[in-house]
Write a protein that holds these residues in place. Structure first.
Motif, PDB file in Angstrom:
ATOM      1  N   TRP A   1       1.535  -3.683   9.549  1.00 42.60           N
ATOM      2  CA  TRP A   1       2.158  -2.895   8.490  1.00 42.60           C
ATOM      3  C   TRP A   1       3.576  -2.481   8.848  1.00 42.60           C
ATOM      4  O   TRP A   1       3.864  -2.200  10.013  1.00 42.60           O
ATOM      5  CB  TRP A   1       1.332  -1.641   8.197  1.00 42.60           C
ATOM      6  CG  TRP A   1      -0.030  -1.970   7.646  1.00 42.60           C
ATOM      7  CD1 TRP A   1      -1.208  -1.908   8.324  1.00 42.60           C
ATOM      8  CD2 TRP A   1      -0.335  -2.448   6.342  1.00 42.60           C
ATOM      9  NE1 TRP A   1      -2.240  -2.307   7.520  1.00 42.60           N
ATOM     10  CE2 TRP A   1      -1.730  -2.649   6.284  1.00 42.60           C
ATOM     11  CE3 TRP A   1       0.416  -2.713   5.208  1.00 42.60           C
ATOM     12  CZ2 TRP A   1      -2.378  -3.101   5.146  1.00 42.60           C
ATOM     13  CZ3 TRP A   1      -0.220  -3.188   4.072  1.00 42.60           C
ATOM     14  CH2 TRP A   1      -1.593  -3.368   4.052  1.00 42.60           C
TER      15      TRP A   1
ATOM     16  N   ARG B   1      -2.592   5.495   5.483  1.00 42.87           N
ATOM     17  CA  ARG B   1      -2.366   4.444   4.489  1.00 42.87           C
ATOM     18  C   ARG B   1      -3.289   4.707   3.314  1.00 42.87           C
ATOM     19  O   ARG B   1      -4.460   5.057   3.494  1.00 42.87           O
ATOM     20  CB  ARG B   1      -2.632   3.080   5.125  1.00 42.87           C
ATOM     21  CG  ARG B   1      -2.177   1.896   4.305  1.00 42.87           C
ATOM     22  CD  ARG B   1      -2.118   0.640   5.167  1.00 42.87           C
ATOM     23  NE  ARG B   1      -3.382   0.368   5.846  1.00 42.87           N
ATOM     24  CZ  ARG B   1      -4.410  -0.229   5.278  1.00 42.87           C
ATOM     25  NH1 ARG B   1      -4.351  -0.606   4.005  1.00 42.87           N
ATOM     26  NH2 ARG B   1      -5.518  -0.450   5.965  1.00 42.87           N
ATOM     27  N   LEU B   2      -2.745   4.559   2.100  1.00 45.06           N
ATOM     28  CA  LEU B   2      -3.484   4.831   0.878  1.00 45.06           C
ATOM     29  C   LEU B   2      -3.443   3.610  -0.026  1.00 45.06           C
ATOM     30  O   LEU B   2      -2.500   2.820   0.029  1.00 45.06           O
ATOM     31  CB  LEU B   2      -2.863   6.015   0.137  1.00 45.06           C
ATOM     32  CG  LEU B   2      -2.661   7.294   0.958  1.00 45.06           C
ATOM     33  CD1 LEU B   2      -1.735   8.237   0.216  1.00 45.06           C
ATOM     34  CD2 LEU B   2      -3.992   7.953   1.252  1.00 45.06           C
ATOM     35  N   THR B   3      -4.435   3.454  -0.862  1.00 45.18           N
ATOM     36  CA  THR B   3      -4.406   2.370  -1.835  1.00 45.18           C
ATOM     37  C   THR B   3      -3.364   2.688  -2.913  1.00 45.18           C
ATOM     38  O   THR B   3      -2.834   3.804  -2.974  1.00 45.18           O
ATOM     39  CB  THR B   3      -5.777   2.168  -2.482  1.00 45.18           C
ATOM     40  OG1 THR B   3      -6.126   3.355  -3.221  1.00 45.18           O
ATOM     41  CG2 THR B   3      -6.845   1.896  -1.419  1.00 45.18           C
ATOM     42  N   SER B   4      -3.071   1.726  -3.766  1.00 49.00           N
ATOM     43  CA  SER B   4      -2.039   1.903  -4.788  1.00 49.00           C
ATOM     44  C   SER B   4      -2.596   2.072  -6.194  1.00 49.00           C
ATOM     45  O   SER B   4      -1.827   2.196  -7.154  1.00 49.00           O
ATOM     46  CB  SER B   4      -1.077   0.708  -4.768  1.00 49.00           C
ATOM     47  OG  SER B   4      -0.475   0.593  -3.502  1.00 49.00           O
TER      48      SER B   4
ATOM     49  N   SER C   1     -10.374  11.406   0.383  1.00 52.31           N
ATOM     50  CA  SER C   1     -11.028  10.161  -0.033  1.00 52.31           C
ATOM     51  C   SER C   1     -10.568   9.707  -1.408  1.00 52.31           C
ATOM     52  O   SER C   1     -10.475   8.511  -1.689  1.00 52.31           O
ATOM     53  CB  SER C   1     -12.551  10.340  -0.014  1.00 52.31           C
ATOM     54  OG  SER C   1     -12.927  11.424  -0.858  1.00 52.31           O
ATOM     55  N   THR C   2     -10.223  10.646  -2.290  1.00 53.97           N
ATOM     56  CA  THR C   2      -9.725  10.314  -3.631  1.00 53.97           C
ATOM     57  C   THR C   2      -8.576  11.240  -3.982  1.00 53.97           C
ATOM     58  O   THR C   2      -8.648  12.454  -3.758  1.00 53.97           O
ATOM     59  CB  THR C   2     -10.836  10.467  -4.687  1.00 53.97           C
ATOM     60  OG1 THR C   2     -11.938   9.626  -4.332  1.00 53.97           O
ATOM     61  CG2 THR C   2     -10.318  10.058  -6.060  1.00 53.97           C
TER      62      THR C   2
ATOM     63  N   SER D   1      -6.948   6.050  -3.178  1.00 51.72           N
ATOM     64  CA  SER D   1      -7.912   6.503  -2.176  1.00 51.72           C
ATOM     65  C   SER D   1      -7.395   6.246  -0.765  1.00 51.72           C
ATOM     66  O   SER D   1      -6.447   5.492  -0.563  1.00 51.72           O
ATOM     67  CB  SER D   1      -9.261   5.798  -2.372  1.00 51.72           C
ATOM     68  OG  SER D   1      -9.108   4.395  -2.248  1.00 51.72           O
ATOM     69  N   ARG D   2      -8.026   6.887   0.183  1.00 52.91           N
ATOM     70  CA  ARG D   2      -7.685   6.711   1.589  1.00 52.91           C
ATOM     71  C   ARG D   2      -8.101   5.328   2.052  1.00 52.91           C
ATOM     72  O   ARG D   2      -9.233   4.910   1.869  1.00 52.91           O
ATOM     73  CB  ARG D   2      -8.383   7.787   2.423  1.00 52.91           C
ATOM     74  CG  ARG D   2      -8.132   7.682   3.921  1.00 52.91           C
ATOM     75  CD  ARG D   2      -8.802   8.832   4.654  1.00 52.91           C
ATOM     76  NE  ARG D   2     -10.239   8.848   4.441  1.00 52.91           N
ATOM     77  CZ  ARG D   2     -10.940   9.924   4.113  1.00 52.91           C
ATOM     78  NH1 ARG D   2     -10.348  11.081   3.933  1.00 52.91           N
ATOM     79  NH2 ARG D   2     -12.247   9.863   3.945  1.00 52.91           N
ATOM     80  N   ALA D   3      -7.154   4.594   2.705  1.00 50.88           N
ATOM     81  CA  ALA D   3      -7.457   3.272   3.241  1.00 50.88           C
ATOM     82  C   ALA D   3      -7.626   3.304   4.755  1.00 50.88           C
ATOM     83  O   ALA D   3      -8.499   2.632   5.309  1.00 50.88           O
ATOM     84  CB  ALA D   3      -6.354   2.280   2.862  1.00 50.88           C
ATOM     85  N   ALA D   4      -6.780   4.070   5.457  1.00 56.33           N
ATOM     86  CA  ALA D   4      -6.860   4.164   6.919  1.00 56.33           C
ATOM     87  C   ALA D   4      -6.036   5.354   7.373  1.00 56.33           C
ATOM     88  O   ALA D   4      -5.044   5.721   6.734  1.00 56.33           O
ATOM     89  CB  ALA D   4      -6.349   2.889   7.577  1.00 56.33           C
TER      90      ALA D   4
ATOM     91  N   THR E   1       0.831  -1.192   0.000  1.00 56.25           N
ATOM     92  CA  THR E   1       0.000   0.000   0.000  1.00 56.25           C
ATOM     93  C   THR E   1       0.869   1.246   0.000  1.00 56.25           C
ATOM     94  O   THR E   1       2.020   1.214   0.447  1.00 56.25           O
ATOM     95  CB  THR E   1      -0.944  -0.004   1.224  1.00 56.25           C
ATOM     96  OG1 THR E   1      -1.788   1.141   1.188  1.00 56.25           O
ATOM     97  CG2 THR E   1      -0.150  -0.007   2.512  1.00 56.25           C
TER      98      THR E   1
END
Length: 469
Positions: A464, A340-343, A311-312, A328-331, A301
């Motif tokens: 993580w 933490r952000l998505t990839s 959020s985006t 996007s925001r993951a946590a 991530t």
């Protein structure tokens, strides 16, 4: 009373000495301060670097140019490049990785000194990190702080109780004067614990809006600044009561108002990539070191500062590599400026940008920054630069009332809006994620600050960690 040993010459990696040096007998550790004079400390020999310096003089070129030529002629130490090639090969010059020598070149420019001066003053400092990490493992709850003093040419190491024999042995491997202070009565971990408990206690009170905290590793004093809600009186500090710390060597001082409101340098987001709001051409944020699951290397991530985690977001590489994706925001962390952000559709790697178009691998994660330590950064707005550590483990509440803990505060402001979330590093070591600007009190100018990388498991969950080679 000074404890002195015979001067020795150290060739190559000082870390070898950490494992091999035998404990030398000392007359006594009953003294509060043990001083190891510089004249009796090791002298580092770097024969390869000396030859490169000589070739630079003969060829009428700069030392930087001579090092680049040497690196270009020498093969990589390893072919371990699972995420593709990077800008600088894994060349080792005596005890110095090429990437650290590149950072010292940047430091010389940032700090207004010659390249040779920067190497002499700062090249040995990763060894002090090794010593700090080892003492934290072997003497938990004893270390009360590491710091550079006297223009970064003297080390001060403090302990809650007596100075351990191991600390003296390890200190004898450093090429500068070392002052070991014993019987300080507190450890740095205790200062952090007491400060965070006091912060939580104050934040729980309805009249309190923001709390700012710092501590002094020399005196054991914790200072808490309090900002009250607008509808309450401004002079209520005298009405606040905190129980005294159970350790009498630690004291707490309350102040009305906070030195400077935390100012995130962005609100928008990679290892040095560009993060921005979709459809927004403004600077946005910078992405930080990528993360990987401790249970599966296939689960990875992106990451950045919490205040950047919309959020985006649109993530973009530097122009040479090109490419972008929507993430996007993951946590987000509750108590730290980390997220933490998505990839998106891109592959998450172990690399980061240390400068424009220049990538390198993360080889390790720093765990014990000390006062005076040289660390560098990259951000989308200001590019690359270096400064030295001024304060560690500072905290403040952000403008939304969320705690921002564990901050490392630098001696200079070398960042601007747009740099938030970006990597702080030295060589291949990941040190942190840029947070913003911070001032410990009203009289001092705001300087750059970051959240340490070692706090990722604490902030975002034990599953993580920083994705490293």
């Amino acid at each position: 009373m000074g404890a002195k040993g015979k001067a020795t010459e150290v060739v190559g990696l000082l870390a070898v000495a950490l494992l091999s040096m035998a404990v030398r007998p000392l007359a006594s550790h009953a003294d509060i301060i043990i001083t190891l004079e510089k004249a009796d400390q090791p002298r580092i020999k770097r024969p390869v670097l000396d030859r490169i310096k000589a070739s630079a003089r003969r060829g009428g070129i700069t030392l930087a140019q001579a090092i680049d030529r040497y690196a270009a002629r020498n093969p990589r130490m390893t072919a371990d490049t699972p995420d593709g090639p990077v800008t600088y090969p894994d060349v080792l010059i005596d005890d110095l990785p090429l990437v650290e020598l590149i950072d010292l070149r940047l430091a010389a420019k940032s700090l207004g000194m010659s390249y040779e001066q920067a190497i002499d003053r700062y090249a040995w400092q990763p060894r002090l990190n090794e010593i700090g990490e080892r003492l934290l493992r072997t003497h938990p709850g004893e270390l009360s702080g590491l710091a550079l003093v006297d223009g970064a040419m003297k080390v001060r190491i403090g302990f809650k109780n007596e100075v351990p024999d191991e600390a003296v042995t390890l200190a004898r491997t450093l090429p500068v004067e070392v002052e070991l202070q014993g019987r300080k009565g507190f450890s740095e971990s205790e200062l952090v614990e007491v400060m965070e408990e006091a912060h939580d206690s104050l934040r729980a009170r309805p009249e309190v809006r923001q709390v700012q905290g710092r501590y002094d590793i020399d005196t054991g004093r914790i200072t808490l600044g309090v900002r009250f809600n607008e509808e309450t009186k401004k002079n209520m500090v005298a009405d606040l009561q905190l129980p005294p710390p159970t350790n009498p060597a630690i004291s707490i001082k309350l102040e009305s108002g906070i030195g400077a409101q935390m100012i995130p340098e962005d609100r928008y987001l990679r290892g040095g990539g560009h993060l921005k709001r979709p459809g927004d051409s403004r600077s946005g944020c910078t992405s930080g070191f990528n993360l990987v699951s401790v249970t599966s290397v296939t689960v990875r991530t992106a990451a950045s500062a919490r205040h950047c985690a919309l959020s985006t977001l649109i993530y973009s590489n530097h122009s040479v590599q090109g490419g972008s994706t929507t993430i996007s925001r993951a946590a987000v962390a509750a108590n730290y400026d980390l997220a933490r952000l998505t990839s998106g559709s891109m592959i998450t790697t172990r690399t980061f940008y240390s400068d424009w178009q220049s990538s390198r691998y993360v080889d390790s994660v720093g765990t014990s920054p000390f006062r005076g330590q040289l660390i560098c950064k990259f951000g989308i707005s200001t590019g690359a630069g270096c400064s030295t550590v001024k304060l560690i483990n500072e905290f403040i509440d952000d403008p939304d009332g969320r705690p921002v803990r564990g901050l490392v505060v630098m001696a200079a402001r070398i960042t601007e809006r747009g740099d938030s979330g970006g990597p702080w590093y030295y060589g291949g070591t990941a040190w942190g994620f840029h947070q913003g600007t911070y001032s410990p009190n009203r009289l001092e100018a705001k300087t750059s600050a970051f959240t340490p990388a070692y706090l990722v498991p604490t902030a975002l969950g034990a599953q993580w960690k920083i994705y490293r080679r």
